[in-house]
Design a protein around this motif. Structure first.
Motif, PDB file in Angstrom:
ATOM      1  N   ARG A   5       0.830  -1.208   0.000  1.00  0.00           N
ATOM      2  CA  ARG A   5       0.000   0.000   0.000  1.00  0.00           C
ATOM      3  C   ARG A   5       0.867   1.262   0.000  1.00  0.00           C
ATOM      4  O   ARG A   5       1.767   1.396   0.819  1.00  0.00           O
ATOM      5  CB  ARG A   5      -0.869  -0.042   1.263  1.00  0.00           C
ATOM      6  N   PRO A   6       0.626   2.229  -0.896  1.00  0.00           N
ATOM      7  CA  PRO A   6       1.402   3.480  -0.901  1.00  0.00           C
ATOM      8  C   PRO A   6       1.217   4.257   0.405  1.00  0.00           C
ATOM      9  O   PRO A   6       0.119   4.291   0.975  1.00  0.00           O
ATOM     10  CB  PRO A   6       0.831   4.256  -2.095  1.00  0.00           C
ATOM     11  N   ASP A   7       2.259   4.901   0.878  1.00  0.00           N
ATOM     12  CA  ASP A   7       2.196   5.625   2.145  1.00  0.00           C
ATOM     13  C   ASP A   7       1.150   6.745   2.155  1.00  0.00           C
ATOM     14  O   ASP A   7       0.422   6.905   3.146  1.00  0.00           O
ATOM     15  CB  ASP A   7       3.580   6.187   2.497  1.00  0.00           C
ATOM     16  N   PRO A   8       1.044   7.572   1.088  1.00  0.00           N
ATOM     17  CA  PRO A   8       0.013   8.613   1.121  1.00  0.00           C
ATOM     18  C   PRO A   8      -1.399   8.031   1.225  1.00  0.00           C
ATOM     19  O   PRO A   8      -2.267   8.596   1.894  1.00  0.00           O
ATOM     20  CB  PRO A   8       0.224   9.359  -0.204  1.00  0.00           C
ATOM     21  N   PHE A   9      -1.611   6.882   0.559  1.00  0.00           N
ATOM     22  CA  PHE A   9      -2.926   6.265   0.663  1.00  0.00           C
ATOM     23  C   PHE A   9      -3.162   5.741   2.081  1.00  0.00           C
ATOM     24  O   PHE A   9      -4.274   5.830   2.599  1.00  0.00           O
ATOM     25  CB  PHE A   9      -3.066   5.131  -0.344  1.00  0.00           C
ATOM     26  N   ALA A  10      -2.130   5.199   2.710  1.00  0.00           N
ATOM     27  CA  ALA A  10      -2.258   4.727   4.087  1.00  0.00           C
ATOM     28  C   ALA A  10      -2.674   5.872   5.007  1.00  0.00           C
ATOM     29  O   ALA A  10      -3.518   5.701   5.892  1.00  0.00           O
ATOM     30  CB  ALA A  10      -0.954   4.107   4.563  1.00  0.00           C
ATOM     31  N   ALA A  11      -2.073   7.054   4.776  1.00  0.00           N
ATOM     32  CA  ALA A  11      -2.432   8.214   5.591  1.00  0.00           C
ATOM     33  C   ALA A  11      -3.881   8.622   5.359  1.00  0.00           C
ATOM     34  O   ALA A  11      -4.616   8.953   6.300  1.00  0.00           O
ATOM     35  CB  ALA A  11      -1.486   9.379   5.276  1.00  0.00           C
ATOM     36  N   ALA A  12      -4.315   8.581   4.087  1.00  0.00           N
ATOM     37  CA  ALA A  12      -5.701   8.941   3.772  1.00  0.00           C
ATOM     38  C   ALA A  12      -6.678   7.927   4.364  1.00  0.00           C
ATOM     39  O   ALA A  12      -7.732   8.301   4.895  1.00  0.00           O
ATOM     40  CB  ALA A  12      -5.875   9.025   2.254  1.00  0.00           C
ATOM     41  N   LEU A  13      -6.332   6.642   4.294  1.00  0.00           N
ATOM     42  CA  LEU A  13      -7.197   5.606   4.856  1.00  0.00           C
ATOM     43  C   LEU A  13      -7.283   5.750   6.371  1.00  0.00           C
ATOM     44  O   LEU A  13      -8.351   5.573   6.971  1.00  0.00           O
ATOM     45  CB  LEU A  13      -6.664   4.232   4.468  1.00  0.00           C
TER      46      LEU A  13
ATOM     47  N   ALA B  65     -10.511   7.428  11.104  1.00  0.00           N
ATOM     48  CA  ALA B  65     -10.730   8.299  12.257  1.00  0.00           C
ATOM     49  C   ALA B  65     -12.033   9.088  12.127  1.00  0.00           C
ATOM     50  O   ALA B  65     -12.731   9.321  13.119  1.00  0.00           O
ATOM     51  CB  ALA B  65      -9.548   9.254  12.414  1.00  0.00           C
ATOM     52  N   ALA B  66     -12.365   9.490  10.897  1.00  0.00           N
ATOM     53  CA  ALA B  66     -13.585  10.268  10.684  1.00  0.00           C
ATOM     54  C   ALA B  66     -14.843   9.412  10.803  1.00  0.00           C
ATOM     55  O   ALA B  66     -15.854   9.837  11.365  1.00  0.00           O
ATOM     56  CB  ALA B  66     -13.532  10.938   9.319  1.00  0.00           C
ATOM     57  N   LEU B  67     -14.790   8.190  10.267  1.00  0.00           N
ATOM     58  CA  LEU B  67     -15.981   7.338  10.230  1.00  0.00           C
ATOM     59  C   LEU B  67     -16.154   6.509  11.489  1.00  0.00           C
ATOM     60  O   LEU B  67     -17.270   6.137  11.843  1.00  0.00           O
ATOM     61  CB  LEU B  67     -15.902   6.403   9.015  1.00  0.00           C
ATOM     62  N   ASP B  68     -15.052   6.220  12.160  1.00  0.00           N
ATOM     63  CA  ASP B  68     -15.062   5.339  13.331  1.00  0.00           C
ATOM     64  C   ASP B  68     -14.212   5.963  14.433  1.00  0.00           C
ATOM     65  O   ASP B  68     -13.140   5.462  14.768  1.00  0.00           O
ATOM     66  CB  ASP B  68     -14.519   3.960  12.918  1.00  0.00           C
TER      67      ASP B  68
ATOM     68  N   ILE C  61     -13.731   1.164  16.911  1.00  0.00           N
ATOM     69  CA  ILE C  61     -14.338  -0.106  17.333  1.00  0.00           C
ATOM     70  C   ILE C  61     -14.489  -1.100  16.192  1.00  0.00           C
ATOM     71  O   ILE C  61     -14.661  -2.303  16.435  1.00  0.00           O
ATOM     72  CB  ILE C  61     -15.721   0.132  17.962  1.00  0.00           C
ATOM     73  N   LEU C  62     -14.462  -0.633  14.940  1.00  0.00           N
ATOM     74  CA  LEU C  62     -14.808  -1.507  13.821  1.00  0.00           C
ATOM     75  C   LEU C  62     -13.627  -2.386  13.428  1.00  0.00           C
ATOM     76  O   LEU C  62     -12.614  -1.913  12.915  1.00  0.00           O
ATOM     77  CB  LEU C  62     -15.273  -0.668  12.625  1.00  0.00           C
ATOM     78  N   ASN C  63     -13.734  -3.666  13.674  1.00  0.00           N
ATOM     79  CA  ASN C  63     -12.763  -4.689  13.270  1.00  0.00           C
ATOM     80  C   ASN C  63     -11.323  -4.224  13.472  1.00  0.00           C
ATOM     81  O   ASN C  63     -10.538  -4.163  12.511  1.00  0.00           O
ATOM     82  CB  ASN C  63     -12.988  -5.083  11.812  1.00  0.00           C
ATOM     83  N   PRO C  64     -10.938  -3.918  14.703  1.00  0.00           N
ATOM     84  CA  PRO C  64      -9.595  -3.374  14.960  1.00  0.00           C
ATOM     85  C   PRO C  64      -8.490  -4.312  14.469  1.00  0.00           C
ATOM     86  O   PRO C  64      -8.550  -5.525  14.665  1.00  0.00           O
ATOM     87  CB  PRO C  64      -9.556  -3.249  16.495  1.00  0.00           C
ATOM     88  N   GLY C  65      -7.487  -3.731  13.833  1.00  0.00           N
ATOM     89  CA  GLY C  65      -6.333  -4.490  13.378  1.00  0.00           C
ATOM     90  C   GLY C  65      -6.396  -4.952  11.944  1.00  0.00           C
ATOM     91  O   GLY C  65      -5.395  -5.443  11.414  1.00  0.00           O
ATOM     92  N   VAL C  66      -7.537  -4.821  11.294  1.00  0.00           N
ATOM     93  CA  VAL C  66      -7.655  -5.179   9.886  1.00  0.00           C
ATOM     94  C   VAL C  66      -7.398  -3.933   9.046  1.00  0.00           C
ATOM     95  O   VAL C  66      -7.926  -2.859   9.339  1.00  0.00           O
ATOM     96  CB  VAL C  66      -9.052  -5.764   9.583  1.00  0.00           C
ATOM     97  N   LEU C  67      -6.571  -4.066   8.029  1.00  0.00           N
ATOM     98  CA  LEU C  67      -6.151  -2.998   7.111  1.00  0.00           C
ATOM     99  C   LEU C  67      -5.244  -1.972   7.774  1.00  0.00           C
ATOM    100  O   LEU C  67      -4.279  -1.505   7.159  1.00  0.00           O
ATOM    101  CB  LEU C  67      -7.352  -2.277   6.478  1.00  0.00           C
ATOM    102  N   LEU C  68      -5.523  -1.611   9.020  1.00  0.00           N
ATOM    103  CA  LEU C  68      -4.743  -0.586   9.709  1.00  0.00           C
ATOM    104  C   LEU C  68      -4.432  -1.035  11.133  1.00  0.00           C
ATOM    105  O   LEU C  68      -5.173  -1.847  11.704  1.00  0.00           O
ATOM    106  CB  LEU C  68      -5.533   0.733   9.766  1.00  0.00           C
TER     107      LEU C  68
END
Length: 521
Positions: free
Chosen positions: A491-499, A504-507, A511-518
């Protein structure tokens, strides 16, 4: 039918009797070892910890603390999940299993979890093979698994636009049953079709059975509705739009980390009327790959274009051939397709392929084997055999080097952890004009009590080979927790920052599935 809590599918369809005997006989020839059988533990013997949370009175009727519910929702269906279940190793299980009956219930469940800091894991059919739905956290937080199985209806059909509004918890067969009276189909048939849901397909960007064109569920989405702790997102129904980044693309593949998909408008097709198929035998694997590439770049768009290498053809199609077998299939709801098959056959002959009309043997045998593979995997896991698959995608120019690196890494890792050679196979699940999606299979003798650790070492070696040779860490199995280390690199670093910012904005409470993707916050 009774769903198995510890393994794949239905208890009544477990491999047994003559089928088991024949399977073990083949394994003794390919990967000899200790094939003593082991039975799964009874649920009362698991000694599950008591739930750490109690649902508020208004939600209590939606929540279950039944040990069978909690055990059945603790793991997905990967090899390591099945083996841990067989050993009774359920260290982390959901405290409760919640089953919302309507979207308002889901909103209330997420509000409760956010308020009390409880992890919320969206659950479709539980067929994840990447650790995507288990409450595996670094901390000791409580977890509620939200099973969407009650949201299983086709709510609306637009026959003019050929689309349907569908609830996310519907399983594949029930979805098709609701579309069939209209002569329509979603035409998405992953191997997990019987035991997976629309919401799961969307959340993991699942790939279906068809080899070209609409290979992923992404291609069939018209709009989506997603409940997040910060509000509900619903995109507009459109055939296409250039209005900024796509809202649907944010949630497709988000694996329950940004929100919970509740329904979607999906593009449908008329059910096929014309079909034609054949298999092609090759004496040389490189020629078989060239023929497959020629078909992928021809614009013929076969429904099936699955290349089996020599080992895969022998084990799962019952065909002994030097260079592999290419299974071809065409279908249409509008016109006969025999001319397309004929042209594909010409491209194969250009590379020395021998056409077997009607696909009388290889295709039929392989299809039957394909449907039984997960059950057979479980049977072999009970007999200490390591059975694993690794799927990726790469461009055609990189396939030869990637194929060599993965095969070598898998063989060396198997030899290192088992002391035996084992068997490594390769097949193409999908093909694109610019590259294939290779799917590697590993069969090796394991040691009872050590097969998870052996699996982990083989998995790491093959994943490293994929990552360093131009492949994606996953073409259609999602990221989950098992693929996270390699996804973080891909995953590109700028995209990781955006994700991270979107998370943070949506959750806000994380609480939502902690540890997956991030990483969990």
């Amino acid at each position: 039918m009774t769903r198995s809590w510890w393994g794949w599918g239905n208890v009544e369809e477990t491999v047994a009797g003559a089928e088991l005997g024949a399977l073990l006989a083949r394994v003794r020839m390919l990967a000899p070892g200790d094939l003593t059988g082991h039975e799964p533990p009874d649920i009362p013997a698991l000694g599950l910890p008591a739930p750490r949370v109690s649902a508020p009175a208004a939600l209590a009727g939606l929540c279950s603390a039944d040990p069978a519910d909690r055990a059945g929702h603790a793991h997905g269906k990967a090899f390591r999940d099945v083996v841990r279940n067989l050993h009774g190793d359920l260290r982390q299980v959901p405290d409760l299993v919640a089953r919302p009956r309507r979207e308002r219930d889901l909103v209330d469940l997420l509000d409760w979890c956010a308020r009390d800091g409880i992890a919320a894991i969206a659950y479709g059919g539980g067929s994840s093979v990447v650790g995507g739905i288990e409450p595996r956290f670094d901390d000791d937080r409580a977890a509620v698994t939200i099973d969407l199985g009650r949201l299983d209806r086709v709510l609306e059909i637009d026959p003019v636009s050929r689309a349907a509004r569908i609830q996310a918890g519907v399983f594949g067969p029930h979805l098709e049953d609701q579309l069939r009276p209209y002569g329509l189909t979603l035409r998405h048939f992953p191997q997990s079709f019987e035991f997976s849901t629309l919401g799961g397909w969307l959340a993991t960007r699942a790939g279906g059975h068809y080899a070209t064109l609409r290979t992923h569920i992404d291609d069939m989405v018209e709009s989506m509705r997603v409940v997040t702790p910060s509000g509900t997102s619903e995109s507009r129904r459109l055939p296409g739009s250039g209005a900024g980044p796509s809202p649907d693309r944010l949630f497709l593949g988000s694996e329950g980390t940004l929100g919970v998909i509740t329904e979607a408008w999906m593009r449908l097709e008329e059910r096929p009327r014309w079909r034609a198929r054949a298999s092609v035998h090759f004496a040389d694997y490189a020629a078989a790959v060239r023929a497959t590439r020629a078909i992928a770049q021809s614009g013929l768009h076969p429904a099936n274009c699955r290349l089996l290498d020599t080992a895969e053809a022998l084990i799962n199609a019952g065909v002994a051939v030097e260079g592999g077998v290419l299974m071809l299939g065409f279908e249409s709801a509008d016109h006969p397709v025999s001319t397309s098959l004929d042209r594909a056959g010409e491209l194969c002959r250009d590379q020395g392929g021998e056409i077997i009309a009607g696909e009388e043997s290889a295709g039929d045998t392989w299809r039957s084997s394909f449907l039984r593979m997960p059950y057979q995997r479980d049977a072999l896991a009970r007999h200490s055999v390591i059975v694993e698959t690794f799927e990726t995608a790469c461009t055609w120019d990189r396939f030869e080097s990637l194929h060599h690196a993965v095969m070598q890494a898998a063989r060396e890792a198997v030899r290192k952890v088992t002391g035996a050679d084992g068997v490594v196979t390769c097949r193409f699940t999908h093909v694109y004009p610019d590259g294939p999606a290779p799917y590697f299979g590993v069969y090796a003798p394991g040691r009872w009590g050590s097969t998870v650790a052996q699996w982990d070492e083989i998995k790491a070696a093959v994943s490293e080979a994929i990552a360093h040779n131009g492949g994606t860490i996953t073409h259609h199995h999602a990221v989950g927790r098992d693929h996270r280390p390699w996804y973080d690199v891909q995953r590109p670093d700028p995209f990781a920052a955006a994700l991270t910012a979107a998370k943070a904005a949506l959750d806000p409470a994380g609480i939502l599935n902690p540890g997956v993707l991030l990483p969990p916050r």
